[in-house]
Design a protein around this motif. Structure first.
Motif, PDB file in Angstrom:
ATOM      1  N   UNK A   1       0.838  -1.198   0.000  1.00 55.56           N
ATOM      2  CA  UNK A   1       0.000   0.000   0.000  1.00 55.56           C
ATOM      3  C   UNK A   1       0.873   1.248   0.000  1.00 55.56           C
ATOM      4  N   UNK A   2       1.847   1.299   0.923  1.00 52.42           N
ATOM      5  CA  UNK A   2       2.721   2.470   1.031  1.00 52.42           C
ATOM      6  C   UNK A   2       3.551   2.672  -0.230  1.00 52.42           C
ATOM      7  N   UNK A   3       4.100   1.609  -0.774  1.00 52.87           N
ATOM      8  CA  UNK A   3       4.889   1.726  -2.005  1.00 52.87           C
ATOM      9  C   UNK A   3       4.035   2.193  -3.181  1.00 52.87           C
ATOM     10  N   UNK A   4       2.784   1.763  -3.212  1.00 57.72           N
ATOM     11  CA  UNK A   4       1.889   2.150  -4.304  1.00 57.72           C
ATOM     12  C   UNK A   4       1.581   3.645  -4.302  1.00 57.72           C
ATOM     13  N   UNK A   5       1.728   4.291  -3.165  1.00 58.78           N
ATOM     14  CA  UNK A   5       1.477   5.724  -3.051  1.00 58.78           C
ATOM     15  C   UNK A   5       2.762   6.550  -3.069  1.00 58.78           C
ATOM     16  N   UNK A   6       3.891   5.903  -3.276  1.00 57.50           N
ATOM     17  CA  UNK A   6       5.177   6.589  -3.270  1.00 57.50           C
ATOM     18  C   UNK A   6       5.468   7.195  -4.644  1.00 57.50           C
ATOM     19  N   UNK A   7       5.689   8.491  -4.670  1.00 56.43           N
ATOM     20  CA  UNK A   7       5.890   9.212  -5.928  1.00 56.43           C
ATOM     21  C   UNK A   7       7.108   8.696  -6.688  1.00 56.43           C
ATOM     22  N   UNK A   8       8.226   8.472  -5.982  1.00 60.40           N
ATOM     23  CA  UNK A   8       9.432   7.995  -6.667  1.00 60.40           C
ATOM     24  C   UNK A   8       9.259   6.586  -7.228  1.00 60.40           C
ATOM     25  N   UNK A   9       8.551   5.737  -6.521  1.00 60.04           N
ATOM     26  CA  UNK A   9       8.296   4.384  -7.033  1.00 60.04           C
ATOM     27  C   UNK A   9       7.459   4.481  -8.304  1.00 60.04           C
ATOM     28  N   UNK A  10       6.466   5.346  -8.297  1.00 62.03           N
ATOM     29  CA  UNK A  10       5.622   5.507  -9.485  1.00 62.03           C
ATOM     30  C   UNK A  10       6.434   6.002 -10.678  1.00 62.03           C
ATOM     31  N   UNK A  11       7.236   7.039 -10.474  1.00 67.26           N
ATOM     32  CA  UNK A  11       8.024   7.547 -11.604  1.00 67.26           C
ATOM     33  C   UNK A  11       9.008   6.496 -12.098  1.00 67.26           C
ATOM     34  N   UNK A  12       9.550   5.694 -11.193  1.00 64.63           N
ATOM     35  CA  UNK A  12      10.430   4.595 -11.611  1.00 64.63           C
ATOM     36  C   UNK A  12       9.701   3.575 -12.461  1.00 64.63           C
ATOM     37  N   UNK A  13       8.440   3.330 -12.130  1.00 69.60           N
ATOM     38  CA  UNK A  13       7.668   2.342 -12.885  1.00 69.60           C
ATOM     39  C   UNK A  13       7.304   2.829 -14.278  1.00 69.60           C
ATOM     40  N   UNK A  14       7.320   4.128 -14.474  1.00 67.28           N
ATOM     41  CA  UNK A  14       6.960   4.718 -15.761  1.00 67.28           C
ATOM     42  C   UNK A  14       8.174   5.338 -16.461  1.00 67.28           C
ATOM     43  N   UNK A  15       9.362   4.841 -16.143  1.00 66.47           N
ATOM     44  CA  UNK A  15      10.600   5.400 -16.712  1.00 66.47           C
ATOM     45  C   UNK A  15      10.602   5.326 -18.238  1.00 66.47           C
ATOM     46  N   UNK A  16       9.984   4.293 -18.806  1.00 66.30           N
ATOM     47  CA  UNK A  16       9.968   4.148 -20.269  1.00 66.30           C
ATOM     48  C   UNK A  16       9.286   5.324 -20.967  1.00 66.30           C
ATOM     49  N   UNK A  17       8.349   5.956 -20.272  1.00 68.18           N
ATOM     50  CA  UNK A  17       7.649   7.095 -20.864  1.00 68.18           C
ATOM     51  C   UNK A  17       8.220   8.425 -20.369  1.00 68.18           C
ATOM     52  N   UNK A  18       9.327   8.359 -19.619  1.00 69.58           N
ATOM     53  CA  UNK A  18       9.951   9.580 -19.128  1.00 69.58           C
ATOM     54  C   UNK A  18       9.089  10.339 -18.140  1.00 69.58           C
ATOM     55  N   UNK A  19       8.254   9.626 -17.408  1.00 70.31           N
ATOM     56  CA  UNK A  19       7.329  10.287 -16.494  1.00 70.31           C
ATOM     57  C   UNK A  19       8.086  10.986 -15.375  1.00 70.31           C
ATOM     58  N   UNK A  20       7.625  12.194 -15.046  1.00 70.69           N
ATOM     59  CA  UNK A  20       8.199  12.950 -13.940  1.00 70.69           C
ATOM     60  C   UNK A  20       7.102  13.764 -13.284  1.00 70.69           C
ATOM     61  N   UNK A  21       7.377  14.205 -12.068  1.00 68.86           N
ATOM     62  CA  UNK A  21       6.442  15.034 -11.324  1.00 68.86           C
ATOM     63  C   UNK A  21       6.731  16.497 -11.661  1.00 68.86           C
ATOM     64  N   UNK A  22       5.671  17.234 -11.987  1.00 69.02           N
ATOM     65  CA  UNK A  22       5.835  18.657 -12.301  1.00 69.02           C
ATOM     66  C   UNK A  22       4.973  19.548 -11.405  1.00 69.02           C
ATOM     67  N   UNK A  23       4.269  18.949 -10.435  1.00 71.20           N
ATOM     68  CA  UNK A  23       3.463  19.739  -9.523  1.00 71.20           C
ATOM     69  C   UNK A  23       2.870  18.898  -8.420  1.00 71.20           C
ATOM     70  N   UNK A  24       2.461  19.551  -7.353  1.00 76.06           N
ATOM     71  CA  UNK A  24       1.845  18.844  -6.227  1.00 76.06           C
ATOM     72  C   UNK A  24       2.888  18.134  -5.382  1.00 76.06           C
ATOM     73  N   UNK A  25       2.547  16.969  -4.875  1.00 80.55           N
ATOM     74  CA  UNK A  25       3.466  16.174  -4.064  1.00 80.55           C
ATOM     75  C   UNK A  25       4.614  15.728  -4.963  1.00 80.55           C
ATOM     76  N   UNK A  26       5.837  16.083  -4.598  1.00 87.69           N
ATOM     77  CA  UNK A  26       6.977  15.798  -5.466  1.00 87.69           C
ATOM     78  C   UNK A  26       7.852  14.653  -4.987  1.00 87.69           C
TER      79      UNK A  26
END
Length: 152
Positions: free
Chosen positions: A18-43
């Motif tokens: 549950x905690x990992x699923x809400x972790x911003x860095x884990x999410x961006x790591x999972x979407x690295x192929x699309x170059x996903x990054x945070x540009x606003x809100x919780x960073x």
């Protein structure tokens, strides 16, 4: 509107998943192929009820921004993220976590609708109905690797 479900078993307790699923860095790591990054809100770190985050990524050769809001939060059983701004006419992702022996059964229920009326429905049927479940499965694969401690 399209709805699909992805069920994945993990060999970690629901609380950790549950905690990992809400972790911003884990999410961006999972979407690295699309170059996903945070540009606003919780960073960084974990999100909670009421938090928003704006993601930027490249899909189909185009740059997209999506702002999601955590609208339900019942640790470690369930949370919901919903699009409040972005490319979809509608986006809701329910995350369910249930203890399964010594691990967790995670159930992702996603419903979405593309914009542009009839053209959007064609895009859903021809492309998005396959593309979106694949993205969730890739995310879950990454989540399992992080949860097992193989990468951070």
């Amino acid at each position: 509107m399209t709805q699909f479900e992805v069920v994945t078993r993990f060999a970690v307790p629901p609380e950790r998943l549950f905690d990992l699923s809400l972790d911003v860095e884990v999410h961006t790591g999972s979407m690295a192929r699309s170059g996903e990054k945070v540009v606003g809100g919780v960073t960084s770190g974990g999100m909670r009820l009421g938090d928003t985050v704006t993601w930027q990524a490249r899909h189909f050769g185009l740059r997209w921004r999506l702002t999601s809001h955590i609208t339900a939060y019942d640790r470690p059983h369930h949370f919901v993220d919903e699009q409040v701004a972005g490319p979809f006419r509608h986006w809701r992702h329910d995350h369910h976590f249930a203890r399964d022996g010594d691990g967790t059964l995670m159930r992702d229920v996603v419903e979405f609708a593309a914009p542009f009326g009839p053209l959007g429905r064609v895009a859903e049927r021809l492309v998005l109905d396959r593309y979106m479940p694949r993205l969730i499965r890739l995310r879950n694969e990454h989540l399992g690797i992080v949860a097992s401690g193989t990468i951070s």
